[in-house]
Design an enzyme around this catalytic site. Structure first.
Site, PDB file in Angstrom:
ATOM      1  N   HIS A   1      82.437  14.681  41.138  1.00 26.92           N
ATOM      2  CA  HIS A   1      82.042  16.090  41.195  1.00 26.92           C
ATOM      3  C   HIS A   1      81.554  16.535  39.820  1.00 26.92           C
ATOM      4  CE1 HIS A   1      83.028  20.528  42.444  1.00 26.92           C
ATOM      5  NE2 HIS A   1      81.860  20.411  41.842  1.00 26.92           N
TER       6      HIS A   1
ATOM      7  N   GLU B   1      75.553  20.729  37.125  1.00 31.98           N
ATOM      8  CA  GLU B   1      76.671  20.177  36.361  1.00 31.98           C
ATOM      9  C   GLU B   1      76.354  20.127  34.860  1.00 31.98           C
ATOM     10  OE1 GLU B   1      79.824  19.434  37.458  1.00 31.98           O
ATOM     11  OE2 GLU B   1      79.039  20.502  39.202  1.00 31.98           O
TER      12      GLU B   1
ATOM     13  N   HIS C   1      78.322  22.796  32.614  1.00 37.44           N
ATOM     14  CA  HIS C   1      79.414  22.107  31.920  1.00 37.44           C
ATOM     15  C   HIS C   1      78.939  21.234  30.758  1.00 37.44           C
ATOM     16  CE1 HIS C   1      82.185  23.406  35.063  1.00 37.44           C
ATOM     17  NE2 HIS C   1      81.330  22.942  35.970  1.00 37.44           N
TER      18      HIS C   1
END
Length: 228
Positions: free
Chosen positions: A63, A117, A121
């Protein structure tokens, strides 16, 4: 000292402080490395769509690799000037399609997922890793933490059956040699099912560590492990 000079010095000091705060906001203490069970993602009212490359293999999928603070909070969207560039990871694409696919609808090539992502992040860890190193690190970590093998060795299989949450945690600890954080979601009937497994990684994105803090648990004492 003239008023004008004093004014300039005060504004310079404020600018320096703000700059330091901005840099501090991008610091972090560790990474969460998160893997999801695709069967649980799909076995919900929202359902799922297989990527354009086809149905992923029945294994836990990446993930994300998320910078975190020791108090459980995290930075996000730290650098809008360094957004995801697919050309930076072209040599990793086959591995990412296998281990980091998107199951969101509509069907896609997973690029939007990877962009999310990195932008949310990865940009908060760019003092440590560039785009290529970020995705490569996650792929490397995946090979070191074979969750499905650990569970199946303990007789816990993705067969739609229910298993003790404590037994699941023990099986992962025994097989991967790390204490996991586990979160669940619910199927169409509202049953709790094994969804995501969290491990912690040091701030270099290289080595697994004991987690300073785990995500808040939301699982029942017994959870389903759906087929995929």
């Amino acid at each position: 000292m003239s008023f004008f000079t004093r004014f300039l010095l005060i504004n310079l000091a404020i600018f320096q402080c703000l700059s330091l705060l901005c840099l501090a906001a991008k610091d972090f203490d560790f990474f969460y490395f998160v893997q999801s069970w695709p069967g649980s993602y799909c076995d919900t009212r929202r359902s799922c769509c297989y990527p354009q490359a086809g149905k992923p293999s029945p294994d836990f999928k990446i993930h994300g690799l998320w910078p975190n603070y020791n108090d459980g909070t995290y930075p996000s969207n730290c650098d809008s000037s360094n957004l995801f560039d697919p050309s930076q990871v072209s040599d990793l694409e086959d591995s990412m399609q296998r281990d980091w696919p998107s199951l969101a609808c509509p069907s896609s090539d997973s690029t939007k997922f990877w962009a999310h992502e990195w932008n949310k992040h990865g940009t908060c860890a760019e003092s440590v890793v560039d785009q290529h190193a970020y995705f490569k690190a996650a792929l490397n970590l995946k090979t070191q933490a074979d969750i499905l093998k650990a569970l199946q060795t303990a007789g816990i299989n993705p067969d739609g059956g229910s298993y003790s949450l404590s037994k699941i945690k023990s099986a992962i600890e025994d097989g991967v040699k790390l204490s996991p954080g586990i979160t669940c979601n619910t199927d169409e009937s509202g049953n709790s099912q094994l969804y995501e497994v969290y491990f912690c990684v040091d701030s270099s994105a290289s080595n697994f560590i004991d987690c300073p803090v785990f995500p808040e648990g939301n699982c029942d004492s017994s959870v389903e492990f759906p087929e995929f």
